[in-house]
Motif scaffolding. Structure first.
Motif, PDB file in Angstrom:
ATOM      1  N   GLU A 192      10.373  -1.342  48.639  1.00 50.76           N
ATOM      2  CA  GLU A 192      10.810  -2.245  49.720  1.00 50.76           C
ATOM      3  C   GLU A 192      12.285  -2.010  50.047  1.00 50.76           C
ATOM      4  O   GLU A 192      12.663  -1.893  51.215  1.00 50.76           O
ATOM      5  N   ARG A 193      13.119  -1.936  49.025  1.00 49.34           N
ATOM      6  CA  ARG A 193      14.550  -1.709  49.242  1.00 49.34           C
ATOM      7  C   ARG A 193      14.815  -0.348  49.882  1.00 49.34           C
ATOM      8  O   ARG A 193      15.766  -0.202  50.648  1.00 49.34           O
ATOM      9  N   LEU A 194      13.959   0.627  49.579  1.00 48.84           N
ATOM     10  CA  LEU A 194      14.101   1.966  50.153  1.00 48.84           C
ATOM     11  C   LEU A 194      13.502   2.050  51.556  1.00 48.84           C
ATOM     12  O   LEU A 194      13.684   3.046  52.249  1.00 48.84           O
ATOM     13  N   GLY A 195      12.773   1.018  51.968  1.00 48.92           N
ATOM     14  CA  GLY A 195      12.164   1.003  53.295  1.00 48.92           C
ATOM     15  C   GLY A 195      10.968   1.932  53.416  1.00 48.92           C
ATOM     16  O   GLY A 195      10.678   2.433  54.497  1.00 48.92           O
ATOM     17  N   LEU A 196      10.242   2.135  52.320  1.00 50.44           N
ATOM     18  CA  LEU A 196       9.074   3.010  52.344  1.00 50.44           C
ATOM     19  C   LEU A 196       7.870   2.261  52.907  1.00 50.44           C
ATOM     20  O   LEU A 196       7.688   1.075  52.650  1.00 50.44           O
ATOM     21  N   ASP A 197       7.044   2.975  53.657  1.00 52.31           N
ATOM     22  CA  ASP A 197       5.886   2.334  54.272  1.00 52.31           C
ATOM     23  C   ASP A 197       4.763   2.127  53.254  1.00 52.31           C
ATOM     24  O   ASP A 197       4.834   2.587  52.112  1.00 52.31           O
ATOM     25  N   GLY A 198       3.738   1.428  53.663  1.00 51.58           N
ATOM     26  CA  GLY A 198       2.641   1.072  52.776  1.00 51.58           C
ATOM     27  C   GLY A 198       1.903   2.275  52.206  1.00 51.58           C
ATOM     28  O   GLY A 198       1.491   2.270  51.041  1.00 51.58           O
ATOM     29  N   ASN A 199       1.722   3.314  53.009  1.00 52.21           N
ATOM     30  CA  ASN A 199       1.048   4.524  52.547  1.00 52.21           C
ATOM     31  C   ASN A 199       1.841   5.175  51.416  1.00 52.21           C
ATOM     32  O   ASN A 199       1.275   5.583  50.405  1.00 52.21           O
ATOM     33  N   THR A 200       3.129   5.250  51.581  1.00 55.76           N
ATOM     34  CA  THR A 200       3.988   5.854  50.570  1.00 55.76           C
ATOM     35  C   THR A 200       3.984   5.006  49.305  1.00 55.76           C
ATOM     36  O   THR A 200       3.925   5.533  48.187  1.00 55.76           O
ATOM     37  N   ARG A 201       4.023   3.704  49.455  1.00 58.75           N
ATOM     38  CA  ARG A 201       3.979   2.800  48.292  1.00 58.75           C
ATOM     39  C   ARG A 201       2.677   2.962  47.517  1.00 58.75           C
ATOM     40  O   ARG A 201       2.670   3.013  46.290  1.00 58.75           O
ATOM     41  N   SER A 202       1.577   3.036  48.235  1.00 59.51           N
ATOM     42  CA  SER A 202       0.273   3.200  47.602  1.00 59.51           C
ATOM     43  C   SER A 202       0.196   4.532  46.854  1.00 59.51           C
ATOM     44  O   SER A 202      -0.304   4.597  45.728  1.00 59.51           O
ATOM     45  N   ARG A 203       0.706   5.575  47.463  1.00 57.85           N
ATOM     46  CA  ARG A 203       0.711   6.888  46.819  1.00 57.85           C
ATOM     47  C   ARG A 203       1.597   6.873  45.567  1.00 57.85           C
ATOM     48  O   ARG A 203       1.244   7.443  44.544  1.00 57.85           O
ATOM     49  N   ALA A 204       2.743   6.206  45.655  1.00 56.94           N
ATOM     50  CA  ALA A 204       3.639   6.108  44.499  1.00 56.94           C
ATOM     51  C   ALA A 204       2.953   5.348  43.364  1.00 56.94           C
ATOM     52  O   ALA A 204       3.070   5.726  42.195  1.00 56.94           O
ATOM     53  N   GLU A 205       2.235   4.294  43.704  1.00 60.27           N
ATOM     54  CA  GLU A 205       1.511   3.524  42.692  1.00 60.27           C
ATOM     55  C   GLU A 205       0.460   4.401  42.012  1.00 60.27           C
ATOM     56  O   GLU A 205       0.330   4.391  40.786  1.00 60.27           O
ATOM     57  N   ASP A 206      -0.281   5.170  42.808  1.00 59.43           N
ATOM     58  CA  ASP A 206      -1.291   6.070  42.239  1.00 59.43           C
ATOM     59  C   ASP A 206      -0.657   7.103  41.312  1.00 59.43           C
ATOM     60  O   ASP A 206      -1.174   7.375  40.228  1.00 59.43           O
ATOM     61  N   LEU A 207       0.459   7.680  41.741  1.00 67.55           N
ATOM     62  CA  LEU A 207       1.150   8.663  40.904  1.00 67.55           C
ATOM     63  C   LEU A 207       1.632   8.028  39.605  1.00 67.55           C
ATOM     64  O   LEU A 207       1.489   8.612  38.524  1.00 67.55           O
ATOM     65  N   PHE A 208       2.191   6.840  39.701  1.00 65.11           N
ATOM     66  CA  PHE A 208       2.676   6.144  38.510  1.00 65.11           C
ATOM     67  C   PHE A 208       1.531   5.864  37.543  1.00 65.11           C
ATOM     68  O   PHE A 208       1.608   6.180  36.353  1.00 65.11           O
ATOM     69  N   LEU A 209       0.458   5.264  38.055  1.00 66.88           N
ATOM     70  CA  LEU A 209      -0.658   4.892  37.184  1.00 66.88           C
ATOM     71  C   LEU A 209      -1.383   6.102  36.602  1.00 66.88           C
ATOM     72  O   LEU A 209      -1.967   6.023  35.527  1.00 66.88           O
ATOM     73  N   SER A 210      -1.328   7.224  37.288  1.00 67.18           N
ATOM     74  CA  SER A 210      -1.964   8.440  36.789  1.00 67.18           C
ATOM     75  C   SER A 210      -1.163   9.105  35.686  1.00 67.18           C
ATOM     76  O   SER A 210      -1.691   9.949  34.960  1.00 67.18           O
ATOM     77  N   SER A 211       0.097   8.729  35.550  1.00 68.42           N
ATOM     78  CA  SER A 211       0.935   9.393  34.542  1.00 68.42           C
ATOM     79  C   SER A 211       1.788   8.399  33.764  1.00 68.42           C
ATOM     80  O   SER A 211       2.825   8.777  33.218  1.00 68.42           O
ATOM     81  N   VAL A 212       1.358   7.151  33.714  1.00 70.82           N
ATOM     82  CA  VAL A 212       2.141   6.122  33.034  1.00 70.82           C
ATOM     83  C   VAL A 212       2.292   6.455  31.542  1.00 70.82           C
ATOM     84  O   VAL A 212       1.318   6.756  30.867  1.00 70.82           O
ATOM     85  N   PRO A 213       3.522   6.454  31.062  1.00 70.70           N
ATOM     86  CA  PRO A 213       3.744   6.766  29.647  1.00 70.70           C
ATOM     87  C   PRO A 213       3.479   5.549  28.762  1.00 70.70           C
ATOM     88  O   PRO A 213       3.454   4.421  29.233  1.00 70.70           O
ATOM     89  N   GLU A 214       3.307   5.799  27.495  1.00 74.03           N
ATOM     90  CA  GLU A 214       3.109   4.719  26.534  1.00 74.03           C
ATOM     91  C   GLU A 214       4.383   3.904  26.343  1.00 74.03           C
ATOM     92  O   GLU A 214       4.354   2.690  26.246  1.00 74.03           O
ATOM     93  N   SER A 215       5.497   4.585  26.289  1.00 74.14           N
ATOM     94  CA  SER A 215       6.782   3.949  26.009  1.00 74.14           C
ATOM     95  C   SER A 215       7.332   3.223  27.232  1.00 74.14           C
ATOM     96  O   SER A 215       7.452   3.812  28.313  1.00 74.14           O
ATOM     97  N   ASP A 216       7.673   1.952  27.060  1.00 74.01           N
ATOM     98  CA  ASP A 216       8.295   1.204  28.154  1.00 74.01           C
ATOM     99  C   ASP A 216       9.602   1.859  28.591  1.00 74.01           C
ATOM    100  O   ASP A 216       9.976   1.787  29.753  1.00 74.01           O
ATOM    101  N   ARG A 217      10.263   2.480  27.653  1.00 69.72           N
ATOM    102  CA  ARG A 217      11.547   3.120  27.939  1.00 69.72           C
ATOM    103  C   ARG A 217      11.424   4.200  29.021  1.00 69.72           C
ATOM    104  O   ARG A 217      12.331   4.389  29.813  1.00 69.72           O
ATOM    105  N   SER A 218      10.280   4.878  29.061  1.00 71.81           N
ATOM    106  CA  SER A 218      10.078   5.970  30.015  1.00 71.81           C
ATOM    107  C   SER A 218       9.475   5.513  31.343  1.00 71.81           C
ATOM    108  O   SER A 218       9.437   6.279  32.298  1.00 71.81           O
ATOM    109  N   LYS A 219       9.005   4.292  31.415  1.00 67.94           N
ATOM    110  CA  LYS A 219       8.300   3.845  32.617  1.00 67.94           C
ATOM    111  C   LYS A 219       9.203   3.785  33.840  1.00 67.94           C
ATOM    112  O   LYS A 219       8.784   4.126  34.941  1.00 67.94           O
ATOM    113  N   ARG A 220      10.436   3.378  33.670  1.00 66.40           N
ATOM    114  CA  ARG A 220      11.346   3.320  34.806  1.00 66.40           C
ATOM    115  C   ARG A 220      11.564   4.726  35.385  1.00 66.40           C
ATOM    116  O   ARG A 220      11.640   4.914  36.592  1.00 66.40           O
ATOM    117  N   ALA A 221      11.654   5.726  34.530  1.00 71.50           N
ATOM    118  CA  ALA A 221      11.818   7.107  34.989  1.00 71.50           C
ATOM    119  C   ALA A 221      10.597   7.566  35.777  1.00 71.50           C
ATOM    120  O   ALA A 221      10.724   8.237  36.807  1.00 71.50           O
TER     121      ALA A 221
END
Length: 102
Positions: free
Chosen positions: A22-51
């Motif tokens: 939202e702060r970056l002004g990304l559209d809904g399609n981009t947000r959805s794609r980012a969510e898919d990428l994140f969930l497809s490669s989410v690490p176990e460690s909370d420390r790495s999730k922000r990266a």
């Protein structure tokens, strides 16, 4: 690929991803794609999730043609630009995309 349970388990991280998008002004399609990428490669460690959030947002913006700079994404998520620089191509490859050579 990810499971529906991954969305539940990572709800707070997904909220952070959407707030940064939202702060970056990304559209809904981009947000959805980012969510898919994140969930497809989410690490176990909370420390790495922000990266992974930052890298997912940057990679999704490239795929959607709604590009934001590594610096802008890094600042919004609170990671170093180098974090994104070192991870984005591997993230795209893992998701089945061929990253550019540059």
């Amino acid at each position: 690929m990810y499971r529906a349970r991954d969305q539940v388990d990572n709800a707070e991280w997904l909220a952070e991803l959407h707030e940064a998008a939202e702060r970056l002004g990304l559209d809904g399609n981009t947000r959805s794609r980012a969510e898919d990428l994140f969930l497809s490669s989410v690490p176990e460690s909370d420390r790495s999730k922000r990266a992974v959030i930052a890298t997912s947002l940057y990679a999704a913006s490239l795929l959607a043609g709604d590009q934001r700079s590594q610096t802008a994404v890094a600042e919004e998520v609170g990671v170093a630009r180098l974090t994104i620089q070192q991870r984005w191509k591997a993230l795209l490859r893992e998701a089945g995309f061929e990253p550019p050579d540059w």
